[in-house]
Design a protein around this motif. Sequence first.
Motif, PDB file in Angstrom:
ATOM      1  N   LEU A 175      42.838  28.021  42.567  1.00 20.34           N
ATOM      2  CA  LEU A 175      43.235  29.121  43.440  1.00 20.34           C
ATOM      3  C   LEU A 175      43.043  28.702  44.884  1.00 20.34           C
ATOM      4  CD1 LEU A 175      43.865  32.360  43.334  1.00 20.34           C
ATOM      5  CD2 LEU A 175      41.542  32.454  44.211  1.00 20.34           C
ATOM      6  N   ASP A 176      43.919  29.139  45.791  1.00 17.80           N
ATOM      7  CA  ASP A 176      43.766  28.791  47.197  1.00 17.80           C
ATOM      8  C   ASP A 176      43.672  30.025  48.090  1.00 17.80           C
ATOM      9  OD1 ASP A 176      46.467  29.568  48.261  1.00 17.80           O
ATOM     10  OD2 ASP A 176      47.124  28.082  46.809  1.00 17.80           O
ATOM     11  N   PHE A 177      43.217  29.821  49.340  1.00 18.10           N
ATOM     12  CA  PHE A 177      43.021  30.905  50.298  1.00 18.10           C
ATOM     13  C   PHE A 177      44.309  31.692  50.544  1.00 18.10           C
ATOM     14  CE2 PHE A 177      39.363  28.326  51.490  1.00 18.10           C
ATOM     15  CZ  PHE A 177      38.405  29.274  51.816  1.00 18.10           C
ATOM     16  N   ALA A 178      45.380  30.969  50.846  1.00 17.94           N
ATOM     17  CA  ALA A 178      46.630  31.634  51.215  1.00 17.94           C
ATOM     18  C   ALA A 178      47.129  32.517  50.082  1.00 17.94           C
ATOM     19  CB  ALA A 178      47.691  30.594  51.584  1.00 17.94           C
ATOM     20  N   GLY A 179      46.975  32.058  48.849  1.00 19.19           N
ATOM     21  CA  GLY A 179      47.428  32.849  47.710  1.00 19.19           C
ATOM     22  C   GLY A 179      46.654  34.140  47.580  1.00 19.19           C
ATOM     23  N   PHE A 180      45.349  34.090  47.857  1.00 19.18           N
ATOM     24  CA  PHE A 180      44.527  35.290  47.771  1.00 19.18           C
ATOM     25  C   PHE A 180      45.022  36.342  48.758  1.00 19.18           C
ATOM     26  CE2 PHE A 180      40.939  37.827  49.206  1.00 19.18           C
ATOM     27  CZ  PHE A 180      40.365  38.237  48.018  1.00 19.18           C
ATOM     28  N   GLU A 181      45.276  35.936  49.977  1.00 17.53           N
ATOM     29  CA  GLU A 181      45.774  36.863  50.980  1.00 17.53           C
ATOM     30  C   GLU A 181      47.100  37.476  50.545  1.00 17.53           C
ATOM     31  OE1 GLU A 181      45.945  35.386  54.954  1.00 17.53           O
ATOM     32  OE2 GLU A 181      44.085  34.264  54.771  1.00 17.53           O
TER      33      GLU A 181
END
Length: 347
Positions: A175-181
């Motif tokens: 999982l990555d930061f941008a996807g969470f946002e």
Amino acid sequence: MASHRRAAPRWAVAALVTGLILVVAVTTTAVGGFLLLDRWQRAVPQEELLDPADQPPTPERPASPRRRPAPAPEGAGDPVTGPLNYLVVGTDQRPDNPGQAAFADAIVVVHIPAGLREAYLVSIPRDLRVDIPGHGTDKINAAYRVGGGGAEGVSLLADTLYDLTGVTFDGAAILDFAGFEAVVDALGGVEMCLTRSVRSIHTGHVFPTGCQRLRGAEALDLARQRYDLPAGDFDRGRHHQQLIQAMVAQARSEGLVTNPIQLDRTIRAIGSAVTIDTGGVALPELVYALRQLRPDRMTGITVPSYSQRIDGISYVLAEPAATTLYQALRDAQLHRWVEDHPEWHND
């Protein structure tokens, strides 16, 4: 020797598990139900993140000695049974620097006992001093980077964890930061209610006491705060739990399931946030099997450990109790371990 009770960042595993729950929430609530599963199957990237030799056995491929044999299906319609172990890797990869191999910002073993109604989130400290196969002694978060990131990085990290704990995995996820946002934004934001104000050390923004609606970047910023909070990482852990519940509540809202445009945006956002290795299980089957898993049934655990400087480098070293944790994880007895070690339960 100071006890190390700092939980690894749980926003990554929170978002991953939330992603699966969102799939279930939207799919089982929306009109048409499982007609949506095909869309999820196509939207969520699936990749062989673990070495094929470490995958669950099939009739054509006998079990590897490094794998726990997959449990036999209970019958048609319920092919996935527990206990299950998944390796979740949250990376610090950034969209503006996609070519650089990232460290593992969060490393979590998700253990789902038989019955598939609850989950234990075992946070592995990022600075834990370990032997990385073929690369010597280093912090465990370096295994993902020196492995080259992506599938190779996850595979090396899984090998490192196997050597450390003896635990094998049924699947993995990145999982990555941008996807969470993107997931939070696709949901139209989430409502968070704070018992005290929180100041961001990154932006200077102050999240006031009381209820407020947050967009993706704001939610991630809040989830990463631990400084200036009375209980540090433990306060941050409570915010993570609130955030999970807020995301699920928003996913279950009537507005989402009756709005085809927002629903499609949410499906695509979750697909952009997570890459999953299901260990050969069809994603719709896994989603259906986890349909009763809820955020209030997730128990956070931190590996017993403490901080120490060695040759001028700050590491985290495991305490003796870590050995009993690894044994409980292998034996699917984490519920008893948590009862005996409440000080390492971080929810």
